[in-house]
Design an enzyme around this catalytic site. Structure first.
Site, mmCIF file in Angstrom:
data_model
loop_
_atom_site.group_PDB
_atom_site.id
_atom_site.type_symbol
_atom_site.label_atom_id
_atom_site.label_comp_id
_atom_site.label_asym_id
_atom_site.label_seq_id
_atom_site.Cartn_x
_atom_site.Cartn_y
_atom_site.Cartn_z
ATOM 1 N N LYS A 149 -10.639 6.281 2.221
ATOM 2 C CA LYS A 149 -10.485 6.112 3.673
ATOM 3 C C LYS A 149 -10.270 7.507 4.260
ATOM 4 O O LYS A 149 -9.281 7.772 4.955
ATOM 5 C CB LYS A 149 -9.311 5.157 3.938
ATOM 6 C CG LYS A 149 -9.147 4.708 5.368
ATOM 7 C CD LYS A 149 -10.161 3.698 5.813
ATOM 8 C CE LYS A 149 -9.979 3.382 7.282
ATOM 9 N NZ LYS A 149 -11.099 2.645 7.871
ATOM 10 N N ASP B 227 -7.646 -2.906 -5.967
ATOM 11 C CA ASP B 227 -7.078 -4.245 -6.108
ATOM 12 C C ASP B 227 -7.909 -5.230 -5.283
ATOM 13 O O ASP B 227 -8.324 -6.299 -5.752
ATOM 14 C CB ASP B 227 -5.627 -4.193 -5.596
ATOM 15 C CG ASP B 227 -4.828 -5.420 -5.967
ATOM 16 O OD1 ASP B 227 -5.384 -6.317 -6.622
ATOM 17 O OD2 ASP B 227 -3.643 -5.490 -5.594
ATOM 18 N N ASP C 105 -11.282 -7.839 -6.618
ATOM 19 C CA ASP C 105 -11.232 -9.292 -6.400
ATOM 20 C C ASP C 105 -12.452 -9.770 -5.612
ATOM 21 O O ASP C 105 -12.987 -10.838 -5.888
ATOM 22 C CB ASP C 105 -9.949 -9.697 -5.667
ATOM 23 C CG ASP C 105 -8.836 -10.030 -6.647
ATOM 24 O OD1 ASP C 105 -8.978 -9.678 -7.836
ATOM 25 O OD2 ASP C 105 -7.823 -10.628 -6.235
ATOM 26 N N ASP D 98 -13.455 0.069 4.236
ATOM 27 C CA ASP D 98 -13.803 -1.085 5.072
ATOM 28 C C ASP D 98 -15.307 -1.362 4.975
ATOM 29 O O ASP D 98 -15.738 -2.508 4.835
ATOM 30 C CB ASP D 98 -13.355 -0.886 6.541
ATOM 31 C CG ASP D 98 -13.570 0.540 7.048
ATOM 32 O OD1 ASP D 98 -13.917 1.423 6.235
ATOM 33 O OD2 ASP D 98 -13.399 0.779 8.250
ATOM 34 N N TYR E 47 1.336 1.676 -4.564
ATOM 35 C CA TYR E 47 2.235 0.760 -5.263
ATOM 36 C C TYR E 47 3.375 1.498 -5.961
ATOM 37 O O TYR E 47 4.367 0.893 -6.349
ATOM 38 C CB TYR E 47 1.475 -0.080 -6.302
ATOM 39 C CG TYR E 47 0.451 -1.025 -5.683
ATOM 40 C CD1 TYR E 47 0.581 -1.462 -4.378
ATOM 41 C CD2 TYR E 47 -0.632 -1.485 -6.406
ATOM 42 C CE1 TYR E 47 -0.353 -2.312 -3.804
ATOM 43 C CE2 TYR E 47 -1.576 -2.334 -5.841
ATOM 44 C CZ TYR E 47 -1.424 -2.734 -4.535
ATOM 45 O OH TYR E 47 -2.349 -3.574 -3.965
#
Ligand code: NAD
Length: 362
Positions: A194, A250, A254, A226, A143
């Site tokens: 990852k 993020d 959630d 994943d 970001y």
């Protein structure tokens, strides 16, 4: 006196003032019970600040926050300010506050209260007993990395670019929060990256593994993002504390939040290197029910408990609040958002009074 703290209160907009007022009354009772003195200072942010000063984060608000031991924020935003230019929007005030306080670690717990287990969309046996904490890096990663933007290419096509990068120092400071959070909980830490594809993740994995030597009491594991997303939905009880970067955090925070099924129950904490942390519910300002005494104050109240545990080092006071939330749910007290058949429907203030009642006799 076991502690004396300056707390900045940012009630903000919508249901913010209602849930903040419940929380302050509760903290006064907690203060008496545990011999803690809270000195509260209120300041404006978001829409309320735009109305009062023309800007969503007045310099004075930031200064008051910086001079305090912890900041409690309720919620910002509302229809009234939706059409203002971006730099004048309430959300810009919140982003400015996070940056201004240097908050690089975001802690989001997802706890299933046994009394609300049916609010989850997952099966009871999958979610019953879930208690996950996601520690997300907040100020680095994709970001914020450079270069970023939309650029013209030689073929005339536009190309969108963002860059995911972490320095060793950035990884180390969030990993430290991860390990220390795991120590305060059950001692299990899962680092998510990852590393099979991304170089930045390989560095992340190496640094976290290296730091594990300093925390022999924490059991460290690694998962690719994943797989972590799948595992969170398949068997969430295997997790205790998860530490991860900004983008992965993020998404995973959630997912874990939604395991609980009730947004009105989710607190959060954002911590910096030094200086005050920011404690706020995950939900927004709920303009649809604002001013109607219908809001669920429990996420805000649980955010105050996180403040006591993670910033002020008052675990007994934090436990007392968390236990009170469980006790009122146990006796059937519910606000509208978590209401089910046969329970007692309470307004926001009555829920606050119920909490105080049980805390006094704990
Ligand atoms: P929201 O979280 O405010 O509301 C979503 C739904 O959940 C609504 O139906 C609302 O009534 C309900 N809800 C939320 N919190 C509740 C509570 N404590 N008790 C009972 N019901 C509750 O999200 P939204 O509607 O997408 O956004 C509304 C405003 O809040 C927008 O202006 C948005 O920008 C802002 N917002 C602020 C924050 C923040 O302050 N951190 C976070 C998200 C959204």
């Amino acid at each position: 006196m076991t502690g004396q703290y300056r707390i900045t209160l940012l009630p903000g907009d919508g249901i913010g003032p209602e849930i903040m007022s419940v929380t302050v009354e509760l903290l006064k009772v907690i203060g008496e019970k545990f011999n803690i003195q809270f000195d509260f200072t209120e300041a404006v942010i978001g829409g309320a600040a735009i109305d009062a000063t023309g800007e969503p984060l007045p310099a004075k608000t930031l200064e008051i926050c910086r001079n305090s031991d912890a900041v409690l924020l309720a919620a910002i935003g509302g229809y009234k300010w939706d059409n203002l230019p971006r730099h004048q929007r309430p959300e810009t005030g919140l982003l400015g506050l996070r940056a201004g306080l240097g908050l690089f670690a975001n802690l989001r717990p997802a706890t299933i209260f046994p009394q609300l287990v049916d609010a989850s969309t997952l099966k009871r046996e999958v979610v019953e007993g879930v208690d996950v904490m996601v520690v997300r890096e907040l100020t680095g990663g994709i970001y914020f990395g450079q270069p970023k933007g939309i650029f013209a290419t030689e073929t005339g096509q536009k190309r969108g670019v963002n860059t995911m990068g972490y320095t060793e120092a950035e990884i180390d400071r969030i990993a430290k929060v991860g390990f220390e959070t795991a120590q305060k909980r059950s001692g299990k830490l899962c680092s998510v990256d990852k590393a099979n594809v991304l170089d930045v993740s390989q560095l992340w994995r190496d640094r976290v593994t290296n730091m594990a030597q300093e925390y022999p009491d924490v059991e460290l594991s690694h998962l690719y993002v994943d797989n972590a997303a799948m595992q969170l939905v398949r068997a969430p009880k295997q997790f205790d504390t998860i530490v991860t970067g900004n983008l992965f955090g993020d998404i995973l925070s959630d997912i874990s939040a939604m395991l609980t099924g009730s947004i009105g129950m989710l607190p959060s904490a954002s911590l910096g290197a030094d200086g005050p942390g920011l404690f706020e519910p995950v939900h927004g300002s709920a303009p649809d029910i604002a001013g109607q005494n219908k809001a669920n104050p429990l996420a805000m109240v649980l955010s105050a408990a996180m403040m006591l545990r993670y910033e002020l080092n008052q675990p007994q006071a934090a436990n007392s609040i968390e236990k009170a939330v469980s006790q009122v749910l146990e006796r059937g007290d519910r606000t509208g958002d978590i209401m089910s058949e046969g329970m007692n429907l309470l307004g926001c203030t009555a829920m606050g009074e119920a909490l105080i009642e049980v805390i006094k006799i704990q």
